[in-house]
Design an enzyme around this catalytic site. Structure first.
Site, PDB file in Angstrom:
ATOM      1  N   HIS A  50       0.816  -1.211   0.000  1.00 22.15           N
ATOM      2  CA  HIS A  50       0.000   0.000   0.000  1.00 22.15           C
ATOM      3  C   HIS A  50       0.852   1.266   0.000  1.00 22.15           C
ATOM      4  CE1 HIS A  50      -3.986   1.858   0.678  1.00 22.15           C
ATOM      5  NE2 HIS A  50      -3.294   2.798   1.267  1.00 22.15           N
ATOM      6  N   HIS A  96     -10.691   1.364  -0.738  1.00 18.12           N
ATOM      7  CA  HIS A  96     -10.848   0.865   0.628  1.00 18.12           C
ATOM      8  C   HIS A  96     -11.558  -0.481   0.556  1.00 18.12           C
ATOM      9  CE1 HIS A  96     -10.587   2.608   4.925  1.00 18.12           C
ATOM     10  NE2 HIS A  96      -9.418   2.678   4.344  1.00 18.12           N
TER      11      HIS A  96
END
Length: 731
Positions: A50, A96
């Site tokens: 990420h 998300h």
């Protein structure tokens, strides 16, 4: 130094932190000794997929990122473009996905909160949200349909709850339903803000001795390991990973936004950074890295909301609504005063140094000492092996079912992908802020910029079926469609942000999909002159080894002096189709529904044809326009008529009756006043674009070639099917 690692459990600890033995040896080389537990946690977060893009960055290189209107490209919290009159648009999209599958309400809500902070961190007031959400099928009484109705309800409630409370309108987006998302839904959030082009703030921490100030909410244990979690695939039982999901508070975010925007009117700060993924770790190291500086931070000064927290937890917590500020020395009290006024925590927790290191202290004891350059510059870059997927060898040749067009139309018009999603978007407040000017939820969305009298158009798009059958052309087609949805609004597409959602990068076939997708975006953005100014990569979107379809979500932003709405304007007006229709059914909705397969050859991609279409769509002669995409021209005409509450009588030249459901790219319907027909046809000839006069607006029916349906019946199906599916009234 404290927090020593238990060597007998090293393998277990490294696995938990998603670090390899090679990574561990590299860390030892960087810091000149074995790391302690705090330092290992910091490296784990900064080298996570990420934060470091370790599997993707070698393929991201070469994206077109520059144009005369680009103020800030990739590398900051968000991209920035010039929209005229001294004003700038600041925008970005992020995923998300994993948190939203585990806890749909909070996962989606904090996704909105995080992307909003990326925008106002840059000095811009957020004025619009979009979202792109993807689930498995929701129609039926089987376990998957029940679960995904639940997930959809939670995600929509989370997006609505956060956006509505903070007062930023959600003005568009898209939803899709494919069973590849059965075990891993996608929730992509986009936000856009406005500011003066000379009012932009950056993530930097420079000036030796300048104080570092923590502001916002107190830090808790929620979200611990979130960045690391997103570097892993789902497996059975992972739905119970709720501690890794952050918990948001939109009311605090609203206070934080207003406090930051008030602060930006002063001359008190050097830089500011949102605490997003990896929390205090990423914000501190990114600010120092951007400035070539170092930081000292006293973690015992961090405001905490839970008892017994330790340095490891404070550095890796992903508690929401927090920012890190590098202030000008001597202005600390003034900054703290602003945040206290807004009832927010604000504490000086450290200062800028010239050491090139981040040094962490806990009640006077040094608990971490990490050089900034290597942790950012020497993050692993894994040019993972690639291999063309085996499935592509078997899906090219496919027989297209010959279904009676009337029968096919009546089936397709009630598909979840096609029908109106008012059940979703009416939960969102689209009008807060009074700048939303196009509320029909068709094609792109439009916002007024009061400061310069111009309009911003935006659209988020991706056909995942196209990307499954051809990842390169599918990604290019997503760039084309997102731009087309802005162009039909009479607004010039200027730039894109992307959210690249793919499966497990450790699988060479997935990395091949990713590599090809990146190449498709590069080619399309270069040809269409819509550079990439920001974006996000989301990998490991799979469950029990089954990955999602490659889904490179594209959001295009454009600006113009005027705009047009989508709905048909006047009975008796003439309908034209721009660009010809071919028998192209690869990846089509028709083939999925009637052939029960996602297969075939991708429709032709022609960037020159797309640009000519955008050029004609800018004409003042056009009363309204509609992009032709999923379901083909018949389904698009049906949707257009329903949204406009007007009948249509259309007859298009096709080679085969079912070609009215073909999904040829770069097409649009346009509505022209009869007195302007000759001038419009002359324009099309001059622009060298195919045009065909195909029908009229009016009547109480929708007629497309051999297909016919009463307008009232069509509207009932279009507007009422989705809520019935969500209430389990249609199974």
């Amino acid at each position: 130094m404290a927090y020593e690692i238990d060597k007998s459990k090293l393998d277990e600890i490294l696995a938990k932190h998603k670090l390899s033995k090679e990574d561990y040896e590299h860390i030892i080389k960087i810091i000149g000794r074995e790391p302690n537990f705090v330092e290992l946690g910091v490296f784990s977060a900064m080298w996570s997929e990420h934060c470091s893009y370790k599997s993707s960055k070698c393929y991201l290189k070469g994206f077109p990122t520059e144009a005369p209107w680009v103020i800030q490209g990739p590398g900051e919290n968000a991209g920035v473009i010039d929209i005229g009159g001294g004003m700038a648009a600041v925008f970005k999209m992020e995923s998300h996905n994993h948190p939203s599958f585990i806890e749909p309400y909070q996962g989606a809500a904090t996704g909105v909160g995080g992307i909003l902070r990326d925008i106002f961190t840059m000095g811009a007031r957020p004025v619009a949200n979009l979202n792109a959400i993807r689930f498995a099928h929701i129609k039926g009484n089987d376990d998957t349909a029940k679960l995904h109705r639940h997930l959809l309800s939670g995600v929509v409630a989370g997006i609505a709850g956060y956006g509505n409370c903070i007062g930023v309108p959600t003005i568009g987006g898209e939803s899709a339903f494919e069973d590849s998302y059965k075990g891993n839904i996608l929730v992509n959030a986009f936000a856009l803000g406005i500011c003066g082009e000379d009012e932009i703030f950056y993530a930097k921490a420079e000036g030796e001795g300048n104080p570092v100030i923590y502001v916002g909410s107190k830090t808790g244990r929620d979200g611990l390991g979130g960045a690391v979690m997103s570097s892993d695939s789902f497996k059975e039982g992972d739905e119970d990973q709720r501690p890794t999901v952050q918990v948001g508070d939109p009311f605090t975010e609203k206070l934080l936004m207003e406090a930051c925007l008030e602060l930006f009117k002063t001359d008190y700060i050097v830089g500011i950074q949102d605490m997003g993924a990896a929390g205090l770790t990423s914000s501190a190291f990114e600010m120092a890295s951007n400035s070539g500086s170092g930081l000292i931070m006293n973690l015992d000064k961090v405001p905490m909301r839970e008892e017994g927290m330790n340095p490891y937890e404070l550095m890796l917590s992903e508690s929401q609504e927090r920012m890190l500020i590098c202030a000008k020395k001597g202005y600390e009290d003034k900054i703290i005063e602003i945040f206290k006024k807004w009832d927010l925590d604000a504490e000086v927790i450290g200062e800028v140094t010239n050491t090139g290191k981040v040094e962490l202290f806990w009640y006077g004891e040094k608990v971490a000492d990490i050089p900034v350059g290597p942790i950012t510059d020497e993050a692993p870059e894994l040019c993972r092996p690639v291999k063309e997927p085996e499935y592509l060898k078997t899906i090219k040749e496919v027989k297209i079912p010959e279904i009676n067009p009337q029968e096919a139309f009546e089936k397709l018009m009630s598909e979840s992908e096609i029908v109106d999603k008012a059940w979703i978007y009416e939960q969102y407040d689209s009008m807060v802020g009074t700048n939303t000017v196009d509320t029909k939820r068709a094609d792109g969305s439009v916002l007024r910029v009061k400061e310069n009298g111009r309009f911003i158009g935006m659209s988020a798009d991706c056909n995942a079926r196209f990307n499954y059958i051809n990842p390169r052309l599918g990604a290019a087609a997503a760039v084309m469609e997102a731009g087309r949805n802005v162009a039909v609004k009479k607004i010039k597409p200027l730039a894109i942000t992307d959210c690249l959602n793919y499966g497990n990068p450790e699988n060479p076939e997935i990395m091949w999909q990713f590599k090809e997708g990146c190449e498709g975006i590069k080619e399309a953005c270069a040809a269409l002159n819509t550079p990439v100014v920001s974006g996000n990569v989301s990998l490991y979107n799979e469950n029990e080894g089954y990955g999602v379809y490659p889904t490179p979500e594209i959001a295009t932003v454009g600006a113009g002096d005027e705009f047009r709405t989508t709905e048909l304007k006047k009975e008796g007006n003439t309908i034209y189709i721009l660009n010809e229709t071919k028998s192209e059914f690869g990846g089509s909705l028709y083939l999925k529904v009637f052939g029960d397969v996602v297969a075939g050859e991708h429709p032709d991609v022609d960037f020159e044809k797309e640009l000519k279409l955008w050029d004609v769509l800018a004409s003042d002669l056009i009363e309204s326009a509609k992009d032709i995409s999923s379901g083909g021209l018949a389904i698009v005409a049906y949707k257009w008529a329903c949204v406009s509450d007007k009948g249509l009588d259309i007859n298009v030249k096709v080679n085969n009756p079912i070609d009215i459901f073909a999904e040829t790219l770069s097409r649009a319907f346009v509505e022209i006043s009869p007195e302007n027909e000759k001038v419009f046809e002359k324009l099309c000839s001059e622009k060298d674009i195919y045009f065909e006069k195909v029908g009229k607006v009016g009547g109480d029916k929708i007629k497309i070639n051999d297909v016919e349906v009463d307008l009232d019946k069509a509207k009932d199906i279009y507007f009422n099917t989705f809520p019935k599916i969500m209430k389990s009234e249609i199974l």
